[in-house]
Design a protein around this motif. Structure first.
Motif, short mmCIF file in Angstrom:
data_model
loop_
_atom_site.label_atom_id
_atom_site.label_comp_id
_atom_site.label_asym_id
_atom_site.label_seq_id
_atom_site.Cartn_x
_atom_site.Cartn_y
_atom_site.Cartn_z
N LEU A 35 42.36 38.88 38.07
CA LEU A 35 41.50 39.46 37.05
C LEU A 35 40.50 40.42 37.68
O LEU A 35 39.79 40.07 38.61
CB LEU A 35 40.75 38.35 36.30
CG LEU A 35 39.77 38.80 35.21
CD1 LEU A 35 40.48 39.61 34.13
CD2 LEU A 35 39.10 37.58 34.57
N PHE B 260 47.59 34.69 38.05
CA PHE B 260 46.89 35.80 37.43
C PHE B 260 45.80 36.34 38.37
O PHE B 260 45.12 35.58 39.06
CB PHE B 260 46.22 35.35 36.13
CG PHE B 260 47.17 34.83 35.10
CD1 PHE B 260 47.74 35.68 34.17
CD2 PHE B 260 47.52 33.49 35.08
CE1 PHE B 260 48.63 35.20 33.22
CE2 PHE B 260 48.42 32.99 34.13
CZ PHE B 260 48.97 33.85 33.20
N ASN C 113 43.35 33.51 32.17
CA ASN C 113 42.90 33.23 33.53
C ASN C 113 42.19 31.88 33.67
O ASN C 113 41.62 31.58 34.70
CB ASN C 113 41.97 34.36 34.00
CG ASN C 113 42.72 35.63 34.33
OD1 ASN C 113 43.16 35.83 35.45
ND2 ASN C 113 42.90 36.49 33.33
N ARG D 181 45.94 29.23 38.32
CA ARG D 181 45.14 30.46 38.22
C ARG D 181 45.71 31.55 39.13
O ARG D 181 45.52 32.74 38.85
CB ARG D 181 43.69 30.18 38.64
CG ARG D 181 42.82 29.66 37.52
CD ARG D 181 41.35 29.75 37.88
NE ARG D 181 40.52 29.28 36.79
CZ ARG D 181 39.68 28.25 36.86
NH1 ARG D 181 39.57 27.58 38.01
NH2 ARG D 181 38.96 27.88 35.83
#
Length: 249
Positions: A90, A88, A50, A85
């Motif tokens: 998270l 992804f 990430n 980023r």
């Protein structure tokens, strides 16, 4: 075809090598769980994926495009990093919701700032995601009024709002009481039915056995063993994995 390819990732903190030549791939719609003892490198690997940490060596590719090259990471421009980023999502251990915003505002904030869709489309998407995680009656509540399990479900909806290629979970139930763990794992299980591609770092071995397509066992910053749940849990080859499972199951 692999949606994610990780090749030869190496990460050091000072003189300590935390990740040692990590390589694996992940196909679209698959669920990969990563298990291992504390300090084995699981969370650091997720943070490298990430771009919250930067590997000194190795590449990360999404849909056959290199989105990170450790040898050139200092040359990556901020706008390129922000864009990469977005591949992804998270979900953290500690939820990390914005306490000053309602459930719905937490979910709509990032898409609104990025202007991904019209305001009406963003609102409709948020309503759909909040309903999917079972919190439609809580959408106007603030995080402080929610249980830990409910907050984690909001965090999942927030991560899904940006439609990432790969959704990552870092010990999503570790901060929860046992009675709240089930509701979060139920939501993650349901995402598999929606063809989501996921990487889950977890200490919930039964969950890993049930939901995974592939399992990675990490030890001392390396992939010690990898395979299907049947192979990893049913026929472990490494003595380290056998010892880990004997203490975890």
């Amino acid at each position: 075809m692999a949606i994610l390819e990780v090749k030869n990732i190496k990460k050091c903190f000072g003189k300590t090598e935390v990740l040692k030549d990590i390589s694996f791939s992940l196909n679209k719609g698959e669920v990969l769980t990563i298990i291992g003892s504390s300090g084995s490198g699981k969370t650091t690997l997720l943070r490298c994926l990430n771009f919250l940490e930067f590997a000194e060596n190795g590449t990360i590719s999404v849909r056959d495009k290199i989105v990170y090259d450790g040898k050139n990471h200092k040359k990556i421009k901020d706008n390129e990093l922000r864009e990469n980023r977005l591949h992804f999502g998270l979900v953290f251990q500690q939820f990390n919701l914005f306490p000053q915003y309602t459930v719905k505002k937490n979910v709509t904030l990032a898409p609104s700032l990025l202007k991904r869709n019209t305001p009406e489309e963003i609102e409709a998407k948020a309503d759909s995601l909040i309903k999917r995680v079972g919190l439609e009656e809580k959408k106007d509540n603030y995080p402080a009024t929610l249980s830990g399990g409910q907050q984690q479900r909001v965090a999942i909806a927030r991560a899904l709002a940006l439609e990432p290629d790969i959704l990552c979970f870092d010990e999503p139930t570790s901060a929860l009481d046992p009675e709240l763990t089930g509701e979060v794992l139920k939501v993650i299980r349901s995402l598999k039915g929606h063809d989501s591609t996921m990487i889950v770092v977890t200490h919930e071995m039964q969950f890993a056995k049930e939901v995974s397509d592939r399992v990675i066992f990490m030890a001392d910053g390396k992939i010690e063993e990898e395979g299907t749940p049947e192979e990893v849990f049913g026929n472990p080859k490494s003595e380290r994995l056998k010892a880990f499972l004997s203490n975890s199951l």
